[in-house]
Design a protein around this motif. Structure first.
Motif, mmCIF file in Angstrom:
data_model
loop_
_atom_site.group_PDB
_atom_site.id
_atom_site.type_symbol
_atom_site.label_atom_id
_atom_site.label_comp_id
_atom_site.label_asym_id
_atom_site.label_seq_id
_atom_site.Cartn_x
_atom_site.Cartn_y
_atom_site.Cartn_z
ATOM 1 N N ILE A 183 1.493 -16.131 -18.902
ATOM 2 C CA ILE A 183 1.802 -15.919 -17.485
ATOM 3 C C ILE A 183 0.685 -15.117 -16.822
ATOM 4 C CG2 ILE A 183 3.389 -14.819 -15.860
ATOM 5 C CD1 ILE A 183 5.620 -15.348 -17.956
ATOM 6 N N ALA A 184 0.259 -14.054 -17.486
ATOM 7 C CA ALA A 184 -0.752 -13.173 -16.910
ATOM 8 C C ALA A 184 -2.099 -13.860 -16.759
ATOM 9 C CB ALA A 184 -0.896 -11.920 -17.770
ATOM 10 N N ARG A 185 -2.459 -14.699 -17.723
ATOM 11 C CA ARG A 185 -3.803 -15.265 -17.764
ATOM 12 C C ARG A 185 -3.926 -16.599 -17.032
ATOM 13 N NH1 ARG A 185 -3.825 -15.950 -22.688
ATOM 14 N NH2 ARG A 185 -3.791 -18.218 -22.858
ATOM 15 N N VAL A 186 -2.855 -17.404 -17.047
ATOM 16 C CA VAL A 186 -2.975 -18.809 -16.639
ATOM 17 C C VAL A 186 -2.224 -19.145 -15.358
ATOM 18 C CG1 VAL A 186 -2.535 -21.181 -17.347
ATOM 19 C CG2 VAL A 186 -3.367 -19.534 -19.025
ATOM 20 N N LEU A 187 -1.020 -18.643 -15.207
ATOM 21 C CA LEU A 187 -0.190 -19.129 -14.115
ATOM 22 C C LEU A 187 -0.620 -18.543 -12.767
ATOM 23 C CD1 LEU A 187 3.431 -19.249 -15.569
ATOM 24 C CD2 LEU A 187 1.606 -20.956 -15.659
ATOM 25 N N PRO A 188 -0.770 -19.391 -11.741
ATOM 26 C CA PRO A 188 -1.176 -18.925 -10.404
ATOM 27 C C PRO A 188 0.029 -18.440 -9.596
ATOM 28 C CG PRO A 188 -1.096 -21.314 -10.422
ATOM 29 C CD PRO A 188 -0.767 -20.869 -11.832
ATOM 30 N N VAL A 189 0.678 -17.399 -10.084
ATOM 31 C CA VAL A 189 1.882 -16.860 -9.438
ATOM 32 C C VAL A 189 1.506 -16.171 -8.133
ATOM 33 C CG1 VAL A 189 3.807 -15.236 -9.701
ATOM 34 C CG2 VAL A 189 3.024 -16.586 -11.675
ATOM 35 N N LEU A 190 2.359 -16.346 -7.110
ATOM 36 C CA LEU A 190 2.191 -15.661 -5.835
ATOM 37 C C LEU A 190 3.215 -14.542 -5.712
ATOM 38 C CD1 LEU A 190 1.766 -18.659 -3.345
ATOM 39 C CD2 LEU A 190 -0.019 -17.392 -4.546
ATOM 40 N N ALA A 191 2.950 -13.616 -4.819
ATOM 41 C CA ALA A 191 3.947 -12.614 -4.455
ATOM 42 C C ALA A 191 4.996 -13.261 -3.558
ATOM 43 C CB ALA A 191 3.276 -11.457 -3.736
ATOM 44 N N PRO A 192 6.232 -12.740 -3.534
ATOM 45 C CA PRO A 192 7.281 -13.355 -2.716
ATOM 46 C C PRO A 192 6.903 -13.529 -1.252
ATOM 47 C CG PRO A 192 8.264 -11.813 -4.249
ATOM 48 C CD PRO A 192 6.774 -11.654 -4.385
ATOM 49 N N GLU A 193 6.230 -12.533 -0.664
ATOM 50 C CA GLU A 193 5.874 -12.669 0.745
ATOM 51 C C GLU A 193 4.868 -13.799 0.963
ATOM 52 O OE1 GLU A 193 3.555 -9.082 -0.966
ATOM 53 O OE2 GLU A 193 5.576 -9.969 -1.113
ATOM 54 N N GLN A 194 4.032 -14.075 -0.037
ATOM 55 C CA GLN A 194 3.103 -15.197 0.064
ATOM 56 C C GLN A 194 3.840 -16.526 -0.022
ATOM 57 O OE1 GLN A 194 0.655 -13.688 -3.279
ATOM 58 N NE2 GLN A 194 -1.097 -13.870 -1.899
ATOM 59 N N ASP A 195 4.815 -16.594 -0.920
ATOM 60 C CA ASP A 195 5.611 -17.815 -1.031
ATOM 61 C C ASP A 195 6.346 -18.118 0.280
ATOM 62 O OD1 ASP A 195 5.546 -19.221 -3.603
ATOM 63 O OD2 ASP A 195 6.127 -17.306 -4.462
ATOM 64 N N GLU A 196 6.958 -17.122 0.858
ATOM 65 C CA GLU A 196 7.684 -17.320 2.109
ATOM 66 C C GLU A 196 6.736 -17.741 3.225
ATOM 67 O OE1 GLU A 196 10.276 -14.173 3.244
ATOM 68 O OE2 GLU A 196 11.104 -13.920 1.228
ATOM 69 N N ALA A 197 5.577 -17.094 3.302
ATOM 70 C CA ALA A 197 4.605 -17.429 4.338
ATOM 71 C C ALA A 197 4.145 -18.870 4.199
ATOM 72 C CB ALA A 197 3.422 -16.478 4.269
ATOM 73 N N LEU A 198 3.938 -19.325 2.981
ATOM 74 C CA LEU A 198 3.495 -20.701 2.760
ATOM 75 C C LEU A 198 4.512 -21.703 3.291
ATOM 76 C CD1 LEU A 198 1.513 -22.718 1.538
ATOM 77 C CD2 LEU A 198 2.650 -22.386 -0.662
ATOM 78 N N LEU A 199 5.770 -21.474 3.039
ATOM 79 C CA LEU A 199 6.809 -22.375 3.551
ATOM 80 C C LEU A 199 6.768 -22.440 5.077
ATOM 81 C CD1 LEU A 199 9.752 -21.356 1.198
ATOM 82 C CD2 LEU A 199 8.636 -23.592 1.268
ATOM 83 N N ARG A 200 6.640 -21.298 5.703
ATOM 84 C CA ARG A 200 6.605 -21.271 7.173
ATOM 85 C C ARG A 200 5.338 -21.937 7.705
ATOM 86 N NH1 ARG A 200 8.688 -15.905 6.119
ATOM 87 N NH2 ARG A 200 10.900 -15.825 6.681
ATOM 88 N N GLU A 201 4.220 -21.667 7.074
ATOM 89 C CA GLU A 201 2.957 -22.238 7.541
ATOM 90 C C GLU A 201 2.961 -23.759 7.468
ATOM 91 O OE1 GLU A 201 0.170 -20.340 4.992
ATOM 92 O OE2 GLU A 201 0.394 -18.368 5.963
ATOM 93 N N GLU A 202 3.715 -24.312 6.543
ATOM 94 C CA GLU A 202 3.766 -25.764 6.393
ATOM 95 C C GLU A 202 4.943 -26.394 7.124
ATOM 96 O OE1 GLU A 202 1.295 -27.401 5.429
ATOM 97 O OE2 GLU A 202 0.225 -25.555 4.921
ATOM 98 N N GLY A 203 5.528 -25.651 8.052
ATOM 99 C CA GLY A 203 6.470 -26.247 8.977
ATOM 100 C C GLY A 203 7.938 -26.078 8.678
ATOM 101 N N PHE A 204 8.285 -25.362 7.612
ATOM 102 C CA PHE A 204 9.699 -25.131 7.330
ATOM 103 C C PHE A 204 10.219 -23.975 8.188
ATOM 104 C CE2 PHE A 204 8.729 -27.577 3.502
ATOM 105 C CZ PHE A 204 9.863 -28.366 3.409
ATOM 106 N N ARG A 205 11.491 -24.073 8.568
ATOM 107 C CA ARG A 205 12.122 -23.078 9.433
ATOM 108 C C ARG A 205 13.251 -22.374 8.700
ATOM 109 N NH1 ARG A 205 15.032 -25.476 12.794
ATOM 110 N NH2 ARG A 205 14.940 -27.551 11.843
ATOM 111 N N ASP A 206 13.653 -21.225 9.250
ATOM 112 C CA ASP A 206 14.813 -20.484 8.738
ATOM 113 C C ASP A 206 14.709 -20.252 7.232
ATOM 114 O OD1 ASP A 206 15.831 -20.539 11.326
ATOM 115 O OD2 ASP A 206 16.898 -22.418 10.972
ATOM 116 N N VAL A 207 13.561 -19.795 6.792
ATOM 117 C CA VAL A 207 13.333 -19.544 5.368
ATOM 118 C C VAL A 207 14.134 -18.324 4.931
ATOM 119 C CG1 VAL A 207 11.595 -19.008 3.630
ATOM 120 C CG2 VAL A 207 11.010 -20.521 5.562
#
Length: 223
Positions: A183-207
């Motif tokens: 997980i530490a070395r390979v997986l491109p994990v985001l922070a929760p606020e980044q995940d939420e921002a991505l959904l909104r930036e791509e047009g999803f509402r009421d996240v």
């Protein structure tokens, strides 16, 4: 990942998520409930990362009128999914590849569970955008995956807790250590606020977040 084309890993895949993801079955149940809030009884549902078939079976067991298109890049995992859905196979169409092989829709709902933490940011963004474009306006989308703080000490604390949970769930110490290192070395994990921002930036509402357990988070959003 190569892990999902390894015959041994595929054969034992179903043992992993229920053991290593806190509240795994409740996550599936809640995801289905949230999709059903807006999806009709005869909904057409897109499932990205459908290999293994666990969420397909859970959703199909709960909703006898839903039809599914499942997408996954691993033919071996799709074969496992075909076996897993069992009596529901006539309602499930499986597609080998990434999100672009999914039918154009429009879909009444979509889900992506325990998949996006494998995707680099550019690939994840593309997947979110492609899912939204395939959904009817107002249709629900549920996503859940690893998502935890990426700042130094807090990141290490999250990784340590995940390793401790794996040990408490019965994983051998060597396996738990390897999982933490991967997980530490390979997986491109985001922070929760980044995940939420991505959904909104791509047009999803009421996240909104509906699930938080260990290093995992889940959201519901609307096209």
């Amino acid at each position: 990942m190569k892990h999902f084309s390894d015959p041994g890993a595929v054969a034992h895949y179903h043992q992993g998520p229920p053991r290593l993801v806190p509240g795994f079955h409740d996550l599936q149940r809640m995801a289905q409930v949230l999709l059903a809030e807006r999806a009709p009884p005869d909904a057409r549902v897109l499932v990205l990362g459908a290999g293994g078939g666990l969420e397909l079976k859970a959703f199909a067991d709960a909703q006898p009128g839903w039809r599914f298109d499942g997408v996954d890049p691993s033919p071996d995992m799709l074969a496992l999914a075909q076996d897993t859905v069992g009596e529901h196979a006539h309602r499930v169409s499986l597609h080998a590849g990434y999100v672009d092989v999914a039918p154009p829709g429009p879909f009444d709902a979509a889900a992506c569970l325990l998949t996006m933490h494998f995707m680099p940011l550019c690939e994840r963004r593309h997947a979110v955008r492609a899912i939204r474009r395939r959904l009817r306006r107002g249709a629900p989308f549920v996503a859940a995956h690893m998502s935890f703080a990426q700042d130094g000490l807090e990141r290490e604390r999250c990784l340590a807790r995940d390793e401790a949970y794996a040990l408490a769930a019965g994983a051998p110490p060597d396996e738990a250590r390897r999982r933490r290192a991967l997980i530490a070395r390979v997986l491109p994990v985001l922070a929760p606020e980044q995940d939420e921002a991505l959904l909104r930036e791509e047009g999803f509402r009421d996240v909104g977040m509906f699930y938080a357990a260990g290093v995992f988070r889940g959201w519901v959003a609307y096209a």
